[in-house]
Write an enzyme that holds these catalytic residues in place. Sequence first.
Site, mmCIF file in Angstrom:
data_model
loop_
_atom_site.group_PDB
_atom_site.id
_atom_site.type_symbol
_atom_site.label_atom_id
_atom_site.label_comp_id
_atom_site.label_asym_id
_atom_site.label_seq_id
_atom_site.Cartn_x
_atom_site.Cartn_y
_atom_site.Cartn_z
ATOM 1 N N ASP A 40 53.835 38.740 40.668
ATOM 2 C CA ASP A 40 52.537 38.470 40.051
ATOM 3 C C ASP A 40 51.980 37.114 40.504
ATOM 4 O OD1 ASP A 40 50.358 38.907 38.369
ATOM 5 O OD2 ASP A 40 51.545 39.247 36.579
ATOM 6 N N ASP B 199 44.181 45.226 35.813
ATOM 7 C CA ASP B 199 44.741 45.218 34.456
ATOM 8 C C ASP B 199 43.980 46.170 33.552
ATOM 9 O OD1 ASP B 199 46.742 43.465 34.955
ATOM 10 O OD2 ASP B 199 45.827 41.739 33.971
#
Length: 744
Positions: free
Chosen positions: A480, A558
Amino acid sequence: MLKLCRTLPGIAVWPFVSACMLAQATVRPHPERQQWFVDAGKMTYAMGVNEQGTLQSLYFGPRLGPHAVLPVAHSVPERASQGPSSETTPQEYPAWGAGNFTETALKVTSPNGDRTLILKYDSAAVKGDTLEIVLKDATQPLRVHLYYQAFPEGVIARWSRIENTGTGVFGVEDAASAALSLPDGTGYNHSWMTGMWAGEFQMHTEPLEVGKTVQESRTGHTSLNANPWFAVGKTAETTEEAGPVWFGELGWSGNWRLVTEATSLHQARIVAGFNTFDFHWNLAAGQSLETPKFYLGYTDGGNGEASRILSRFQLHEILPMRAAGGLPKPRPIIYNSWEATEMNFTGDTQLALAERAAKAGAERFVIDDGWFGKRDDDHAGLGDWYVTPKKFPQGLKPVIDKVHSYGMDFGIWVEPEMVNPDSDLYRQHPEWVMQFPNRQQTQMRNQLMLNLARPDVKEWMFNWLDKLVSENDIAFLKWDYNRVWSEAGWNAAPGSSPEHPNADAEKTIYVTQVRNLYEVIDRLRAKHPKLEIESCSSGGGRVDLGILQRTDEVWPSDNTDALDRQNIQYGFTHGYTPQAMVAWVTDVPSMDHRMVPVQYRFVVAMQGSLGIGANLTKFSDAEMDLSAKLTAFYKTIRTTVQQGELYRLQSPMGSDESQVEYVSPDKSQAVVLAYLHSQRLMLRYDPVKLRGLDPAAMYRVRALDPNKYVGDVTVAGSVLMGAGVQLKLQGDYDSTAVALERVQ
Ligand code: DGJ
């Protein structure tokens, strides 16, 4: 698939026709005319030297035959004293100098203060599938190496290398990978993608008017706000399934810039590479600066075929773990616990989810953020990469063993380039973050950027990742990256120091940081060849062909709201293969406070690499049974979805009905995923006309929901494409899937 033509170095192949001419990727020099033809799949790219010794773009379009030559290159005459030839001649790699004011590919300051360049042809060489053309400046000791690599899927890679052959230091202020000229002056439509957090891959298509469109990232990474992909078609001709399309994308995960320019004089050009914003590279004697690869293609098969070419190319040439000459294996069904637990969990809560995930059909269980250091929320812990005993008193091993006993492999989340100020790492090494002297660093999500351009940070990063993967049975890392850059200072840069700061030397951080990231991942993968990696950056902030050469999949957004996801995935598939597109089924209400049935969420997530992120401990028995049924169905179509030919039959953008279809390369299986967002006026769902099937073959219909399919069990390919498939979708958020298996 035919193999590449491997031309022997130093042997002129022209004008002899050989087996190479029939191969799908060749480089054909024509020495007498000083022309070069790069043939890739169904396209040809050509350039030649004009009477002034300038390398000039000649052709970018449908593949020319093996004997084809073009008229000798000739510069464009001066139109007026304020319209010089240097500006209108379609230079293959235009440098700033001699009155060229179009978008330049190269701008340097020479050691003697000369700020112009006039690049002339020097030499050329063909090595296998790659052409190298060398240009040199008339007076300064600077050479520019242009590379053209041909791929059989119908893509060429272009990049450059700027070489200092003198003794002084050149300051490079702009270095593009490539510049290209489009064949006609006007009549183009330009497509590009922009985005934001939770809203990536939004498509735009506009007529290409006189002026410039700049797509770029200044954020330090690829960016959520724009993606380094473009497509240009002809307004009057190009559709989803027909017409010319010139397209391309960059392989670079740092600051980039892609400029599409149409001039008043009816010329259209594209220049792409490193972003010029805050850019500088001190090119010392004997050194070279290599630019990122710019992958380019052409098709006359419309936007759909452009996407299919890119998908085939990425599967065969870009993604890691390709078996020799073959494809990477299809992606497993992931369960990721982030949305279910965020950082509030223990080993036991994870295992409760793992047990349910296995029952729902998942094949990989991933623990996301929160397993390390003092990480109970996003204020602390980044940088302290040890398993927290608070959540895992016996370490990860018992959890991983249990996950294995459920029949899944195990993955874990990392964010290696970041640090929280509240961490042991930062307390020990405050000098490891990007910073300017005496200036407070800007925090985002309470974190700072580590300066990975530093060799010590690079070594530290490789070592802890290597230890984590060596000591635990970890099959997969979700890598990430949750903030953009600020205060991009590097006071320990070669050529700079706190005592003698050198701002230009420090600007090399933009390139070095990305190169070191690539190096860490490459070393890690070399040492752990079975390790798989997902690229995530608060969603789709790091999706490009540079990272995709090193990571097996990406997290596009997301935003897991099914309706938003349809649009995001629609954009994504224009530039990237469905195999790399991870999509989770999550809980409702969604981010948009929308309630969408479980099946609709699954059928949307089935468009790529299916995953689950819902809190399955809260799923009812009926929802668990449905999940298991849907994952079982997906496993029967997975290879076709991930590695087949994608046809966007009906776009979800502004439409109540939408469908995507995938056809296996041998046309033995096809899959239709169909959606009805909302029924209106009691209208019947339109017949879905398939594409890409074998018209003479018979296909057996295997419907996910037999009650939603109206028609024969066995149907001819010609009928499926001509008359279509009648589906019975009704009401709001209805969806289904149909698999078609060729029977004869
Ligand atoms: C951002 C990612 O996009 C999410 O999926 C999740 O991994 C969080 N970071 C964790 O901090």
